[in-house]
Design a protein around this motif. Structure first.
Motif, mmCIF file in Angstrom:
data_model
loop_
_atom_site.group_PDB
_atom_site.id
_atom_site.type_symbol
_atom_site.label_atom_id
_atom_site.label_comp_id
_atom_site.label_asym_id
_atom_site.label_seq_id
_atom_site.Cartn_x
_atom_site.Cartn_y
_atom_site.Cartn_z
ATOM 1 N N GLY A 39 0.804 -1.210 0.000
ATOM 2 C CA GLY A 39 0.000 0.000 0.000
ATOM 3 C C GLY A 39 0.837 1.260 0.000
ATOM 4 O O GLY A 39 0.365 2.330 -0.399
ATOM 5 N N GLU A 99 -1.398 -5.819 -6.654
ATOM 6 C CA GLU A 99 -2.387 -6.636 -5.948
ATOM 7 C C GLU A 99 -2.626 -6.112 -4.536
ATOM 8 O O GLU A 99 -3.781 -5.998 -4.079
ATOM 9 C CB GLU A 99 -1.912 -8.085 -5.901
ATOM 10 C CG GLU A 99 -2.933 -9.039 -5.301
ATOM 11 C CD GLU A 99 -2.439 -10.476 -5.311
ATOM 12 O OE1 GLU A 99 -3.072 -11.312 -4.641
ATOM 13 O OE2 GLU A 99 -1.415 -10.747 -5.972
ATOM 14 N N GLY A 100 -1.536 -5.747 -3.838
ATOM 15 C CA GLY A 100 -1.702 -5.206 -2.493
ATOM 16 C C GLY A 100 -2.404 -3.871 -2.499
ATOM 17 O O GLY A 100 -3.255 -3.591 -1.632
ATOM 18 N N SER A 128 -4.538 -2.883 -4.752
ATOM 19 C CA SER A 128 -5.942 -3.128 -5.098
ATOM 20 C C SER A 128 -6.745 -3.529 -3.865
ATOM 21 O O SER A 128 -7.876 -3.073 -3.662
ATOM 22 C CB SER A 128 -6.024 -4.220 -6.161
ATOM 23 O OG SER A 128 -7.358 -4.581 -6.409
ATOM 24 N N THR A 129 -6.158 -4.355 -3.024
ATOM 25 C CA THR A 129 -6.857 -4.775 -1.804
ATOM 26 C C THR A 129 -6.996 -3.624 -0.811
ATOM 27 O O THR A 129 -8.051 -3.425 -0.203
ATOM 28 C CB THR A 129 -6.106 -5.938 -1.139
ATOM 29 O OG1 THR A 129 -5.964 -7.016 -2.078
ATOM 30 C CG2 THR A 129 -6.833 -6.435 0.092
ATOM 31 N N THR A 130 -5.910 -2.842 -0.667
ATOM 32 C CA THR A 130 -5.938 -1.740 0.305
ATOM 33 C C THR A 130 -6.864 -0.617 -0.132
ATOM 34 O O THR A 130 -7.655 -0.093 0.658
ATOM 35 C CB THR A 130 -4.515 -1.187 0.501
ATOM 36 O OG1 THR A 130 -3.652 -2.247 0.917
ATOM 37 C CG2 THR A 130 -4.498 -0.080 1.545
ATOM 38 N N LYS A 169 -9.184 -0.854 -2.537
ATOM 39 C CA LYS A 169 -10.443 -1.384 -3.035
ATOM 40 C C LYS A 169 -10.717 -0.917 -4.466
ATOM 41 O O LYS A 169 -11.802 -0.411 -4.795
ATOM 42 C CB LYS A 169 -11.602 -1.003 -2.113
ATOM 43 C CG LYS A 169 -11.473 -1.587 -0.705
ATOM 44 C CD LYS A 169 -12.646 -1.215 0.170
ATOM 45 C CE LYS A 169 -12.485 -1.820 1.568
ATOM 46 N NZ LYS A 169 -13.619 -1.482 2.464
ATOM 47 N N VAL A 183 -8.542 -4.830 -10.079
ATOM 48 C CA VAL A 183 -7.244 -5.074 -10.711
ATOM 49 C C VAL A 183 -7.288 -4.701 -12.182
ATOM 50 O O VAL A 183 -6.306 -4.205 -12.743
ATOM 51 C CB VAL A 183 -6.834 -6.547 -10.521
ATOM 52 C CG1 VAL A 183 -5.531 -6.838 -11.248
ATOM 53 C CG2 VAL A 183 -6.709 -6.892 -9.043
ATOM 54 N N VAL A 221 -9.549 -12.857 -12.548
ATOM 55 C CA VAL A 221 -9.593 -13.518 -11.243
ATOM 56 C C VAL A 221 -9.162 -14.974 -11.366
ATOM 57 O O VAL A 221 -8.425 -15.509 -10.531
ATOM 58 C CB VAL A 221 -11.016 -13.420 -10.655
ATOM 59 C CG1 VAL A 221 -11.109 -14.172 -9.344
ATOM 60 C CG2 VAL A 221 -11.413 -11.963 -10.459
ATOM 61 N N LYS A 239 -5.411 -15.337 -11.712
ATOM 62 C CA LYS A 239 -4.625 -14.736 -10.640
ATOM 63 C C LYS A 239 -3.514 -15.677 -10.191
ATOM 64 O O LYS A 239 -3.776 -16.817 -9.810
ATOM 65 C CB LYS A 239 -5.549 -14.417 -9.455
ATOM 66 C CG LYS A 239 -4.847 -13.751 -8.294
ATOM 67 C CD LYS A 239 -5.849 -13.436 -7.194
ATOM 68 C CE LYS A 239 -5.170 -12.831 -5.991
ATOM 69 N NZ LYS A 239 -6.131 -12.561 -4.909
#
Length: 463
Positions: A112, A326-327, A329-331, A333, A336, A454, A457
């Motif tokens: 992040g 990827e990190g 995208s998760t942090t 939101k 991808v 997805v 991935k």
């Protein structure tokens, strides 16, 4: 002997025969004068000898220090080049974020934070890459200069794609290459038209529409190469399901590579006059590459060295940036697909972005067009087919099926750009329209759910 006797002897010598011997009698004053001349001549020879010895000593002294002088000049040239490229703009203070991103990755691995640090670190490098290319264009001309800018700008995407292929990230490769084409055609060209139109508002900027027409045709050809595999897959009309699509993609990639090689020969050898600088009705050049008051600040070889160094450093930071997607995208939101198609190409095309805007603001629109459209053409006709061939060698099933949504987006973007370029003129309104079209594309991918991404991935080591 007095003067009377002397005159008597002289008269006798004159009266002797037809060929009397000539006798030169010197007086005491003349004898003294000759002696003085001999002494002075001897002293001059001594002085000349001393001067020659001094000159030889000075020559040997200069020869001894010759290597030292050369070293000083070389050091001065290196320092001057570093001062011009690194310390001439305040934007380069952002370069410290590049090493900071690497340090955070090694220390904590918090993606992040690595993502924005890498992004900030690439920005000044991209601007300096455009500057170095502009310096090199002063020696090579607009055609080769635009080609070099597109090549060095796209080197980052190609390197990232090869690393992603090695990790089996096929959809990331497809989407990043597609996003690079869209970014160059809509965002980079739009910003160039918009910035150049704001700086030069009294008239429309002109460019070589014949060159733009050739590039538009190549882009349409690339759309054809991407469209048929996608239609075959969607309609399920393949002769051998799964195999025909891949075989067609590899064959089409070879054809596209041949077409791009023919385009380079056409551009650089066969039809040089087609790519000359545009002239207006009065015969005055509208886009001069080398003005009388504008000279290159660094030499050609210095520009080449800096291009190589900056490209390698951008590639290193881009690799950290991709690993952090990827990190991030998760942090944050964020999908991808949106990061791959929109955010990643913006960072990767930062070099073209900065270079195209600089050239357009200096009324060098032919180079801006060569950078933006030329880069899109290079990715579409060389980058994508090249990655397909490399994946074939690696044993990865990368094909030209970019899915219907992505292919339709590319097709519509090429049509819009082709209409914008058909008149051979540009203004800030055309640039604004291209930018707004890119905003629509970005919003579309923000709400697009890519199921294949997805499924594709990759798994990290140890999972």
């Amino acid at each position: 002997m007095d003067d009377t006797e002397t005159n008597h002897h002289i008269n006798k010598s004159i009266d002797l025969g037809d060929n009397p011997p000539f006798v030169r009698i010197h007086s005491h004053a003349e004898i003294l004068s000759l002696e003085e001349r001999a002494v002075l001549q001897l002293e001059d020879e001594k002085l000349a000898s001393a001067d020659s010895i001094t000159t030889k000593k000075h020559f040997f002294k200069e020869t001894t220090h010759c290597s030292d002088i050369i070293d000083v000049k070389c050091n001065n040239n290196v320092w001057n080049s570093i001062r011009i490229v690194v310390f001439s703009t305040k934007l380069n203070i952002l370069m410290i974020f590049g090493p900071a991103a690497i340090f955070v990755e090694k220390a904590s691995g918090y993606h992040g934070l690595v993502f924005p640090l890498s992004l900030l670190g690439i920005i000044p490098l991209a601007e300096r890459l455009g500057y170095a290319t502009e310096q090199l264009a002063c020696f090579t001309g607009p055609t080769v200069g635009g080609l070099l800018n597109a090549t060095f700008g796209n080197a980052t995407e190609l390197i990232i794609s090869i690393f992603a292929l090695r990790n089996g990230m096929i959809r990331v490769v497809q989407q990043s290459l597609l996003g690079s084409i869209l970014s160059n055609m809509l965002l980079v060209l739009g910003c160039a038209f918009f910035s150049g139109g704001l700086v030069i508002m009294k008239r429309e900027q002109v460019f070589n529409k014949a060159t733009a027409g050739v590039n538009s045709g190549l882009l349409l050809m690339s759309v054809m190469g991407l469209l048929f595999p996608a239609v075959l897959h969607s309609t399920r009309t393949e002769l051998h399901f799964g195999k025909s699509e891949l075989a067609l993609s590899r064959f089409s990639s070879c054809v596209m590579l041949f077409a791009y090689a023919a385009y380079l020969y056409f551009q650089l050898k066969s039809q040089k006059k087609l790519y000359d600088i545009v002239k207006d009705n009065e015969g005055e050049s509208e886009t001069e590459i080398s003005d009388d008051d504008e000279a290159p600040e660094i030499s050609m070889w210095e520009a080449i060295v800096w291009l190589s160094i900056l490209t390698v450093w951008i590639a290193v930071l881009s690799e950290y940036l991709v690993d952090a997607i990827e990190g991030a995208s998760t942090t944050l939101k964020i999908p991808v697909a949106f990061i791959s198609v929109i955010l990643l190409p913006i960072v990767g095309n930062a070099a073209e972005h900065a270079g195209a805007i600089m050239f357009a603001m200096k009324d060098k629109l032919d180079i801006s067009l060569g950078v933006a459209i030329g880069s899109s053409t290079q990715i579409a006709m060389f980058g994508i087919p090249f990655c397909v061939i490399i994946a074939w060698i690696m044993g990865q099933p990368l094909d030209l099926n970019f899915q219907l949504f992505e292919t339709a987006t590319l097709f519509l973007a090429v049509i819009v750009v082709a209409f914008m370029l058909q008149e051979g003129t540009s203004n800030y309104f055309k640039g604004l329209m291209l930018i707004l079209c890119y905003l629509i594309v970005a919003a579309s991918f923000f709400v697009h759910a890519d199921i294949d991404a997805v499924m594709d991935k990759p798994h990290k080591k140890g999972e």
